[in-house]
Design a protein around this motif. Sequence first.
Motif, PDB file in Angstrom:
ATOM      1  N   SER A   1       0.791  -1.230   0.000  1.00 52.72           N
ATOM      2  CA  SER A   1       0.000   0.000   0.000  1.00 52.72           C
ATOM      3  C   SER A   1       0.825   1.282   0.000  1.00 52.72           C
ATOM      4  O   SER A   1       0.255   2.368   0.053  1.00 52.72           O
ATOM      5  CB  SER A   1      -0.928   0.017   1.222  1.00 52.72           C
ATOM      6  OG  SER A   1      -0.172  -0.029   2.428  1.00 52.72           O
ATOM      7  N   ASP A   2       2.145   1.193  -0.085  1.00 55.20           N
ATOM      8  CA  ASP A   2       2.957   2.400  -0.142  1.00 55.20           C
ATOM      9  C   ASP A   2       2.692   3.098  -1.475  1.00 55.20           C
ATOM     10  O   ASP A   2       3.021   2.586  -2.530  1.00 55.20           O
ATOM     11  CB  ASP A   2       4.436   2.043  -0.018  1.00 55.20           C
ATOM     12  CG  ASP A   2       5.333   3.270   0.045  1.00 55.20           C
ATOM     13  OD1 ASP A   2       4.814   4.397   0.192  1.00 55.20           O
ATOM     14  OD2 ASP A   2       6.565   3.106  -0.067  1.00 55.20           O
ATOM     15  N   GLY A   3       2.054   4.265  -1.436  1.00 48.81           N
ATOM     16  CA  GLY A   3       1.728   4.981  -2.657  1.00 48.81           C
ATOM     17  C   GLY A   3       0.454   4.506  -3.325  1.00 48.81           C
ATOM     18  O   GLY A   3       0.085   5.031  -4.397  1.00 48.81           O
ATOM     19  N   LEU A   4      -0.234   3.549  -2.745  1.00 52.25           N
ATOM     20  CA  LEU A   4      -1.446   3.010  -3.349  1.00 52.25           C
ATOM     21  C   LEU A   4      -2.554   4.053  -3.382  1.00 52.25           C
ATOM     22  O   LEU A   4      -2.801   4.751  -2.398  1.00 52.25           O
ATOM     23  CB  LEU A   4      -1.922   1.786  -2.563  1.00 52.25           C
ATOM     24  CG  LEU A   4      -3.188   1.100  -3.066  1.00 52.25           C
ATOM     25  CD1 LEU A   4      -2.953   0.455  -4.427  1.00 52.25           C
ATOM     26  CD2 LEU A   4      -3.653   0.052  -2.051  1.00 52.25           C
ATOM     27  N   ALA A   5      -3.225   4.150  -4.522  1.00 48.81           N
ATOM     28  CA  ALA A   5      -4.346   5.069  -4.670  1.00 48.81           C
ATOM     29  C   ALA A   5      -5.437   4.406  -5.492  1.00 48.81           C
ATOM     30  O   ALA A   5      -5.180   3.534  -6.322  1.00 48.81           O
ATOM     31  CB  ALA A   5      -3.898   6.364  -5.333  1.00 48.81           C
ATOM     32  N   LEU A   6      -6.665   4.831  -5.243  1.00 48.91           N
ATOM     33  CA  LEU A   6      -7.820   4.335  -5.983  1.00 48.91           C
ATOM     34  C   LEU A   6      -8.901   5.394  -5.951  1.00 48.91           C
ATOM     35  O   LEU A   6      -9.154   6.012  -4.911  1.00 48.91           O
ATOM     36  CB  LEU A   6      -8.342   3.039  -5.348  1.00 48.91           C
ATOM     37  CG  LEU A   6      -9.615   2.445  -5.954  1.00 48.91           C
ATOM     38  CD1 LEU A   6      -9.345   1.909  -7.357  1.00 48.91           C
ATOM     39  CD2 LEU A   6     -10.191   1.340  -5.064  1.00 48.91           C
ATOM     40  N   SER A   7      -9.534   5.614  -7.094  1.00 45.29           N
ATOM     41  CA  SER A   7     -10.710   6.473  -7.186  1.00 45.29           C
ATOM     42  C   SER A   7     -11.932   5.591  -7.405  1.00 45.29           C
ATOM     43  O   SER A   7     -11.811   4.473  -7.928  1.00 45.29           O
ATOM     44  CB  SER A   7     -10.568   7.457  -8.353  1.00 45.29           C
ATOM     45  OG  SER A   7      -9.464   8.311  -8.159  1.00 45.29           O
ATOM     46  N   PRO A   8     -13.125   6.051  -7.025  1.00 45.22           N
ATOM     47  CA  PRO A   8     -14.328   5.242  -7.257  1.00 45.22           C
ATOM     48  C   PRO A   8     -14.477   4.880  -8.730  1.00 45.22           C
ATOM     49  O   PRO A   8     -14.214   5.699  -9.613  1.00 45.22           O
ATOM     50  CB  PRO A   8     -15.459   6.156  -6.781  1.00 45.22           C
ATOM     51  CG  PRO A   8     -14.812   7.038  -5.753  1.00 45.22           C
ATOM     52  CD  PRO A   8     -13.429   7.289  -6.279  1.00 45.22           C
TER      53      PRO A   8
END
Length: 321
Positions: free
Chosen positions: A149-156
């Motif tokens: 999860s280092d730097g992990l991103a998510l948009s809907p």
Amino acid sequence: MTINEHLTELAGKPVVDFRYEHDGESSDRYFGPAGSGAPASPGDVAWRIRTWFEGPDLGGVFQKFLAEVPPAEVTHLVIGYWGASYDTKNPANPVDLLVGAADRLPALRALFLGDIVLEEAEISWIEQSDVTRLFGAFPALEYLGVRGSDGLALSPVHHGTLRTLRFEAGGLPASVVRAVGGSDLPALEHLDLWLGTDNYGGDATVADLAGILGGERLPALRHLGLENAQIADEVAAAVAGAPVVARLASLSLALGTLTDRGAESLLSGQPLTHLERLDLHHHFLTDAAMNRVGAVLPGVEIDLGQQEEAEDDWFYTAVSE
């Protein structure tokens, strides 16, 4: 607990390493499409593509894979170690590689991003990125797993075919949890989130779970795992009144810091007798609380393995460092 073994199976298919020759030598870590052990068809297995510390660039390995294995026939793909900022100045971004090759992988149905074990990197060191583009690039995807999860991103997102979504982390960002809850996933049946601890970026609260626990955007959900959570007792209390629970067949609060308080909250809420399975393994329940869980849910398969004891009032999750 740490993750010490690579995946051997993905969504029903055995994992096979793609052989890669570097500087005239073939690494003994890689087993390729040629030879007696070769699959009859590229679609028979889950192909793992990876490099190693100070090894070749993953981009080169990936391009070789696309050239040697008919990519249009590949259905299952595992991305292993791809390097890190402390390993190389410009480590490959696997999301970029996958999105860039999406038109060559039309049959892809299952993807695991980050099959990286302790020998290669601690789970909190795995450098991820924004994975949102994967949903648009692979509209027929049915399984997506992400570790680290280092730097992990998510948009809907909206995705019509995804049936399984899994995030494994020592600490899952609240923004990712909210994005999952804000996504329209009408086919999703199986959801696992390792919430982790705030020491490793796991800053989600029960409020961030509202979209998931409400279940409005997850009409097909049958399994929910809110696991490896430092806030397991709070999660249990929230789950006790969550609308989504009534339609589940399986619920997991495993790998976390669940205590008698959380177990009592869970049992004092809505009935759970409709569940087929309740997974609470790796917990801090007393013998009395364990007996109570079994007594209240006599027809439910319950996993109460790994009864832990706090160390100087320190309650620890199963997977961190």
